[in-house]
Scaffold this active site. Structure first.
Site, short mmCIF file in Angstrom:
data_model
loop_
_atom_site.label_atom_id
_atom_site.label_comp_id
_atom_site.label_asym_id
_atom_site.label_seq_id
_atom_site.Cartn_x
_atom_site.Cartn_y
_atom_site.Cartn_z
N ARG A 47 6.86 21.82 15.29
CA ARG A 47 5.40 22.00 15.34
C ARG A 47 4.98 23.39 14.86
NH1 ARG A 47 2.81 23.90 19.58
NH2 ARG A 47 4.30 23.07 21.09
N TYR A 99 -18.42 18.25 0.57
CA TYR A 99 -17.76 17.08 1.13
C TYR A 99 -18.36 16.76 2.49
CZ TYR A 99 -14.18 14.35 3.52
OH TYR A 99 -13.53 13.39 4.24
#
Length: 372
Positions: A47, A99
């Site tokens: 991670r 966007y």
């Protein structure tokens, strides 16, 4: 080095042990310690970091000319992590033409948390200057913009941001570092949806941030990247790295075809307007030539008529795949307002086109028969 050489050098790392030319994929989620409980290579858990992801992050930093690269599970995850590094009460300035997921993220997630934002026409520099204030921390540009392909003067906007101590972030997904290098234009951070041109084959989801400097803000974003875990898998990182190797040749070939398609559509009696930076009469032609190395492979067109007319034309196409996304080797077309939903401000007769690697003459013939 020229971009193609740089892209290959950034991603070409033969294995020092086996000599394998293709890089290995390190799928392990955890890493062993030696007899004295030390980590041999400073990897502890996937991670916060992974060898395959680290290779990708170094590559994207190199090709954008930045100090630090960070890979994420999507472009939205990259944007979200950057906004998370801000504080309640901070202000973000965002383009009106961007966007649709970026303002949705600000409105639905960060505004209730205490972040404020203003949307402004980034092509209007006076409006940009009047909208920046002492609490502005991020000026978020997108050029060419999605879906209207509006051009933002990055040198000027970054200067205006720096005058109040803000950072200038540029979403460079549509231009890619092949055609535009925002960090060379005094931007502080570049954002990419690596789902698009970086991977280039419509088969992997990813995002990236590249920072010009390794400073306190960069370190905070890195901390949040590991804490939130919005990171790509090692295999996804490997796919994006593989795509980078051909990024230059793909984007240049796609751009040449897009130029031919735009020239064909411009002035066609069934087309109301073509939005494309490569048009000879583009009002921002001088700025485009100043900050871009080419017009790109994205264009939008407005069909004469309404949404029904646009959809009818789209339905007649045979070589264009009707699908969301962009930057792949196949040409895509979509009715953008339908994708953005009921709050969309995109013209209802607008179709967004992503040009792939098909031959230009074949694409033009397909468009011609659909427009008849």
């Amino acid at each position: 080095m020229h971009f193609d050489t740089l892209a290959l050098r950034a991603t070409h790392q033969p294995d020092p042990t086996t000599g394998a030319v293709a890089p290995s994929i390190h799928l392990s989620t955890t890493f062993a310690r030696n007899e004295t409980n030390e980590l041999p290579a400073n990897f502890i858990y996937t991670r916060p970091n992974n060898p395959t992801r680290e290779s990708l992050e170094k590559a994207i930093a190199m090709i954008e000319g930045g100090a630090v690269g960070m890979a994420f599970g999507s472009g939205q995850a990259a944007a979200m992590t950057l906004f998370q590094a801000l504080r309640p009460g901070d202000h973000v300035l965002l383009s009106t033409d961007a966007y649709y997921g970026t303002p949705a993220l600000l409105e639905q997630v960060f505004h209730p948390w205490g972040l404020t934002y203003t949307r402004v026409d980034m092509s209007d520099l006076d409006a940009v200057q009047s909208s920046i204030h002492e609490h502005t921390r991020v000026v978020w540009c997108e050029t060419p913009s999605n879906p209207m392909l509006t051009i933002t003067d990055l040198l000027t906007v970054s200067r205006l941001a720096h005058e109040v101590g803000a950072i200038c972030v540029c979403d460079n997904t549509w231009a890619t570092p092949v055609l535009q290098r925002p960090l060379d234009l005094n931007c502080d951070v570049v954002m990419h949806s690596t789902t698009k041109y970086f991977s280039g084959h419509s088969d992997v989801l990813g995002g990236a941030l590249v920072f010009k400097h390794d400073n306190d803000f960069t370190k905070r974003v890195r901390l949040l990247q590991g804490l939130s875990g919005a990171v790509p898998s090692p295999f996804d990182c490997w796919l994006v790295s593989r795509g980078i190797k051909t990024l230059g040749v793909r984007v240049r070939a796609q751009s040449l075809t897009a130029q031919a398609v735009a020239d064909f559509l411009d002035g066609h009696p069934a087309v109301e307007k073509v939005h494309y930076p490569g048009l000879a009469d583009h009002p921002d032609r001088a700025l485009i030539q100043q900050q871009m190395n080419g017009p790109g492979a994205m264009l939008s067109i407005q069909i004469k008529g309404d949404a029904d007319d646009a959809l009818a034309f789209m339905g007649k196409l045979t070589l264009f795949t009707r699908a969301t996304s962009l930057g792949g080797v196949e040409s895509l077309i979509e009715h953008r307002a339908s994708v953005e939903g009921p709050t969309s401000t995109t013209p209802k007769n607008l179709l967004r086109i992503s040009i792939g690697l098909e031959h230009a003459e074949d694409l033009i013939a397909d468009l011609a028969q659909a427009l008849r």
